[in-house]
Enzyme design. Structure first.
Site, PDB file in Angstrom:
ATOM      1  N   ARG A 102     -52.730  11.968 117.060  1.00 49.53           N
ATOM      2  CA  ARG A 102     -53.713  12.315 117.958  1.00 49.53           C
ATOM      3  C   ARG A 102     -53.585  13.884 118.283  1.00 49.53           C
ATOM      4  O   ARG A 102     -52.412  14.360 118.523  1.00 49.53           O
ATOM      5  CB  ARG A 102     -53.638  11.738 119.491  1.00 49.53           C
ATOM      6  CG  ARG A 102     -54.351  12.372 120.403  1.00 49.53           C
ATOM      7  CD  ARG A 102     -54.389  11.487 121.596  1.00 49.53           C
ATOM      8  NE  ARG A 102     -55.361  10.482 121.627  1.00 49.53           N
ATOM      9  CZ  ARG A 102     -55.697   9.771 122.593  1.00 49.53           C
ATOM     10  NH1 ARG A 102     -55.506  10.148 124.072  1.00 49.53           N
ATOM     11  NH2 ARG A 102     -56.621   8.636 122.285  1.00 49.53           N
ATOM     12  N   HIS A 129     -63.026   9.451 116.840  1.00 54.64           N
ATOM     13  CA  HIS A 129     -62.151   8.659 117.620  1.00 54.64           C
ATOM     14  C   HIS A 129     -62.249   7.298 117.245  1.00 54.64           C
ATOM     15  O   HIS A 129     -62.949   6.227 117.692  1.00 54.64           O
ATOM     16  CB  HIS A 129     -62.367   8.738 119.340  1.00 54.64           C
ATOM     17  CG  HIS A 129     -61.140   8.206 120.099  1.00 54.64           C
ATOM     18  ND1 HIS A 129     -59.903   7.596 119.572  1.00 54.64           N
ATOM     19  CD2 HIS A 129     -60.987   7.557 121.356  1.00 54.64           C
ATOM     20  CE1 HIS A 129     -59.090   7.103 120.366  1.00 54.64           C
ATOM     21  NE2 HIS A 129     -59.750   7.405 121.474  1.00 54.64           N
ATOM     22  N   GLN A 132     -61.351   3.902 118.895  1.00 47.81           N
ATOM     23  CA  GLN A 132     -61.909   3.523 119.971  1.00 47.81           C
ATOM     24  C   GLN A 132     -63.265   2.755 119.611  1.00 47.81           C
ATOM     25  O   GLN A 132     -63.587   1.618 120.273  1.00 47.81           O
ATOM     26  CB  GLN A 132     -62.393   4.639 120.574  1.00 47.81           C
ATOM     27  CG  GLN A 132     -62.888   4.508 122.170  1.00 47.81           C
ATOM     28  CD  GLN A 132     -62.179   3.649 122.998  1.00 47.81           C
ATOM     29  OE1 GLN A 132     -60.964   3.878 123.340  1.00 47.81           O
ATOM     30  NE2 GLN A 132     -62.598   2.359 123.389  1.00 47.81           N
ATOM     31  N   ASP A 219     -69.060   8.714 127.940  1.00 47.28           N
ATOM     32  CA  ASP A 219     -67.415   9.370 128.182  1.00 47.28           C
ATOM     33  C   ASP A 219     -67.466  10.502 128.921  1.00 47.28           C
ATOM     34  O   ASP A 219     -68.686  10.961 129.286  1.00 47.28           O
ATOM     35  CB  ASP A 219     -67.214   9.779 126.693  1.00 47.28           C
ATOM     36  CG  ASP A 219     -65.828  10.294 126.489  1.00 47.28           C
ATOM     37  OD1 ASP A 219     -64.975   9.711 127.226  1.00 47.28           O
ATOM     38  OD2 ASP A 219     -65.385  10.899 125.253  1.00 47.28           O
ATOM     39  N   CYS A 259     -64.873   4.290 127.284  1.00 54.98           N
ATOM     40  CA  CYS A 259     -63.511   4.375 126.535  1.00 54.98           C
ATOM     41  C   CYS A 259     -62.372   4.680 127.465  1.00 54.98           C
ATOM     42  O   CYS A 259     -61.075   4.245 127.095  1.00 54.98           O
ATOM     43  CB  CYS A 259     -63.396   5.480 125.180  1.00 54.98           C
ATOM     44  SG  CYS A 259     -63.697   6.942 126.129  1.00 54.98           S
ATOM     45  N   ARG A 287     -58.784  -2.405 122.087  1.00 52.78           N
ATOM     46  CA  ARG A 287     -58.018  -1.241 121.248  1.00 52.78           C
ATOM     47  C   ARG A 287     -56.825  -1.926 120.687  1.00 52.78           C
ATOM     48  O   ARG A 287     -56.533  -1.700 119.481  1.00 52.78           O
ATOM     49  CB  ARG A 287     -57.638  -0.304 122.270  1.00 52.78           C
ATOM     50  CG  ARG A 287     -58.372   0.451 122.925  1.00 52.78           C
ATOM     51  CD  ARG A 287     -59.340   1.504 121.880  1.00 52.78           C
ATOM     52  NE  ARG A 287     -58.281   2.425 121.048  1.00 52.78           N
ATOM     53  CZ  ARG A 287     -57.755   3.531 121.631  1.00 52.78           C
ATOM     54  NH1 ARG A 287     -58.424   4.074 122.651  1.00 52.78           N
ATOM     55  NH2 ARG A 287     -57.015   4.070 120.983  1.00 52.78           N
TER      56      ARG A 287
END
Ligand code: CP
Ligand code: NVA
Length: 301
Positions: A102, A129, A132, A219, A259, A287
């Site tokens: 990440r 991402h 996700q 988001d 998310c 996830r």
């Protein structure tokens, strides 16, 4: 599939294969059927940004698969003192079987993959991402029993989530509408990709975007690394919110996803978040299952 770097790299068949395996692994976990498919394998996880879900789901998932998860905080690695990613990749390739990273720059993830000899998983960059979005697609399929032909609406910043959702959802045959303010549109590479799809559009009105939506997603307005812009963004994104008013024009069985982490009363109201908490926390759970499927596909050769 050699790596999971961004949704743009995956074919529809690879996405569906991961979702099918994720469903199977979820079933096995719930029924106490062990699946130590990755016995003896080690996953290194490099974090240059904070994380709750990504870290814990990868760590628990790797353990459930019989493997070993190694948490590597960038502040404790030499990478944090300037050792190039190219060298880190080649060193880690000698010790472990897969790297999850990440970080900020997508290039860093691509370099790790290019210079190392082991699979690399993007655990979030400013651009993408993918983990996700695989969990999101898994959740949508659980609730709607299909993906193709569904109307997905994303409200908010044209960020890593918007970039990856747009690509992933278009690849599996969904209709994608984004509501983003001018100046906060998705990445140019994503717009180039989406331009081939007549079932993709960007509008400025969040309510218009929600008409007939099967799935509404949002988001945060300011992502990790954009903390200094938070105030400007709060103004720019005013009204780009998942709330009762905007949802009133969606389908009556609309599901709402996020998310997480969520900023209540910014991109989503506390009321809507609680009303749709079942979907949102199923999404968080997924996830785990979706990433386990990715780990198996990358390491079980
Ligand atoms: N959604 C997500 O990636 O959460 P974390 O930042 O907690 O990992
Ligand atoms: N867009 C958010 C997603 C967090 C999971 C960020 O990058 O901070």
């Amino acid at each position: 599939m050699k790596h999971l770097l961004k949704m743009l790299d995956l074919s529809k068949e690879e996405i569906v294969d991961i979702l099918n395996l994720a469903d199977q692994l979820k079933y096995e976990l719930k029924h106490g059927i062990p699946h130590h498919i990755l016995q003896g394998k080690t996953l290194g996880m490099i974090f240059q940004k904070a994380s709750t879900r990504t870290r814990v789901s990868f760590e628990a998932g790797m353990y459930q698969l019989g493997g070993y998860p190694l948490f590597l905080s960038s502040s404790e690695l030499q990478i944090g003192r300037g050792e190039p990613v190219q060298d880190t990749a080649r060193v880690l390739s000698r010790y472990i079987d897969c790297i999850m990273i990440r970080t900020f720059e997508q290039n860093e993830v691509e370099d790790l993959a290019a210079f190392g000899d082991i699979p690399v998983i993007n655990g979030l960059t400013d651009f993408s991402h993918p983990c996700q979005v695989l969990a999101d697609l898994m959740t949508i399929r659980e609730y709607k029993n299909k993906l193709e032909g569904l109307n997905l609406t994303y409200i908010g910043d044209g960020n890593n989530m918007a970039n990856s959702l747009a690509v992933g959802c278009l690849k599996v045959g969904m209709n994608v509408t984004l509501a983003c303010p001018q100046g906060y549109y998705p990445d140019e590479r994503v717009l180039q990709f989406a331009k081939e799809y007549p079932n993709f559009k960007i509008v400025n009105s969040p309510k218009e975007a929600c008409i007939d939506a099967d799935v509404v997603i949002t988001d945060v307005w300011a992502s990790m690394g954009q903390e200094k812009e938070a105030e400007i963004r709060r103004k720019a994104f005013k009204g780009y919110q998942v709330n009762d008013e905007n949802l009133s024009v969606a389908k009556s069985d609309v599901i709402v996803l996020h998310c997480l982490p969520a900023h209540r009363e910014e991109e989503i109201t506390a009321k809507v978040l609680e009303q749709h908490s079942k979907e949102i926390f199923d999404e968080a759970e997924n996830r785990l299952h979706a990433q386990k499927a990715v780990l198996v596909r990358l390491m079980d050769k």
